[in-house]
Design an enzyme around this catalytic site. Structure first.
Site, PDB file in Angstrom:
ATOM      1  N   CYS A 146      -5.967   6.658  -6.460  1.00  0.00           N
ATOM      2  CA  CYS A 146      -5.269   5.420  -6.809  1.00  0.00           C
ATOM      3  C   CYS A 146      -5.526   5.102  -8.289  1.00  0.00           C
ATOM      4  CB  CYS A 146      -5.727   4.287  -5.902  1.00  0.00           C
ATOM      5  SG  CYS A 146      -7.387   3.679  -6.263  1.00  0.00           S
TER       6      CYS A 146
ATOM      7  N   GLU B  71       0.824  -1.212   0.000  1.00  0.00           N
ATOM      8  CA  GLU B  71       0.000   0.000   0.000  1.00  0.00           C
ATOM      9  C   GLU B  71       0.856   1.259   0.000  1.00  0.00           C
ATOM     10  OE1 GLU B  71      -3.157   0.237  -0.491  1.00  0.00           O
ATOM     11  OE2 GLU B  71      -3.667  -1.885  -0.274  1.00  0.00           O
TER      12      GLU B  71
END
Length: 145
Positions: free
Chosen positions: A24, A15
Site C-alpha cells: 500500500c 479498500e
C-alpha cells in the site's frame, strides 16, 4: 454493535479488493479488503477468503469503537469502524478526533479532525481525503456512503 451493510460497503469501496498481495502507499503488505496483519509478498487468496479476513479485521475495530464510545448511532459507529480499520486502534485511541467526539464538539471541529488523517508517509493522498470526507459525512448522516 456490529458494522451494517452501509459501513461494510464504505470500507469495501475505499479498500478495494485485491486477491494478490501488494504494498500500500504506506509501504505495508496488504491483501483482500485492506488486510495487513498476515499479508506478505507473493500471497494470493480467493474472494471468499478476503471476505473472511475482512470480517475478522472488522471484529477488532468494532470492539475498539464499542469500548471507546458506547451508545453510538449505527451511522456513527460505521464511520468510526471504517476509520479505525484504516488508521489502527492505537492511533484512534490517542486521537483528538476521539476526544472531540467524547466532548460533543461542534460538527465543524469533528469534521476537521477526520480531515487531518489524509497522509501516508508524510504525503497527502486524494484517496484518503475522499475516504475521510465519506466517513465524516456518514458520521453526521449527511450521506449514506
Amino acid at each position: 454493535m456490529k458494522t451494517s451493510s452501509t459501513g461494510l460497503n464504505l470500507i469495501k469501496t475505499h479498500e478495494g479488493l485485491r486477491l494478490e498481495a501488494y504494498q500500500c502507499p504506506a509501504g505495508r503488505w496488504t491483501i483482500g479488503y485492506g488486510h495487513t496483519r498476515t499479508a506478505q509478498a507473493g500471497m494470493r487468496i480467493t474472494e471468499a477468503q478476503a471476505h473472511m479476513l475482512l470480517q475478522s479485521d472488522l471484529a477488532a475495530a468494532e470492539a475498539i469503537v464499542n469500548t471507546a464510545l458506547p451508545g453510538l448511532k449505527q451511522h456513527q459507529f460505521d464511520a468510526l469502524v471504517s476509520f479505525v480499520f484504516n488508521v489502527g486502534a492505537k492511533a484512534f485511541l490517542n486521537s483528538t478526533l476521539l476526544r472531540k467526539i467524547r466532548t460533543a464538539a461542534p460538527e465543524a471541529d469533528i469534521r476537521a479532525e477526520f480531515a487531518r488523517w489524509i497522509y501516508a508517509n508524510g504525503k497527502p493522498l486524494p484517496g484518503l481525503a475522499k475516504r475521510r470526507a465519506d466517513e465524516a459525512n456518514l458520521f453526521f448522516n449527511t450521506n449514506q456512503a
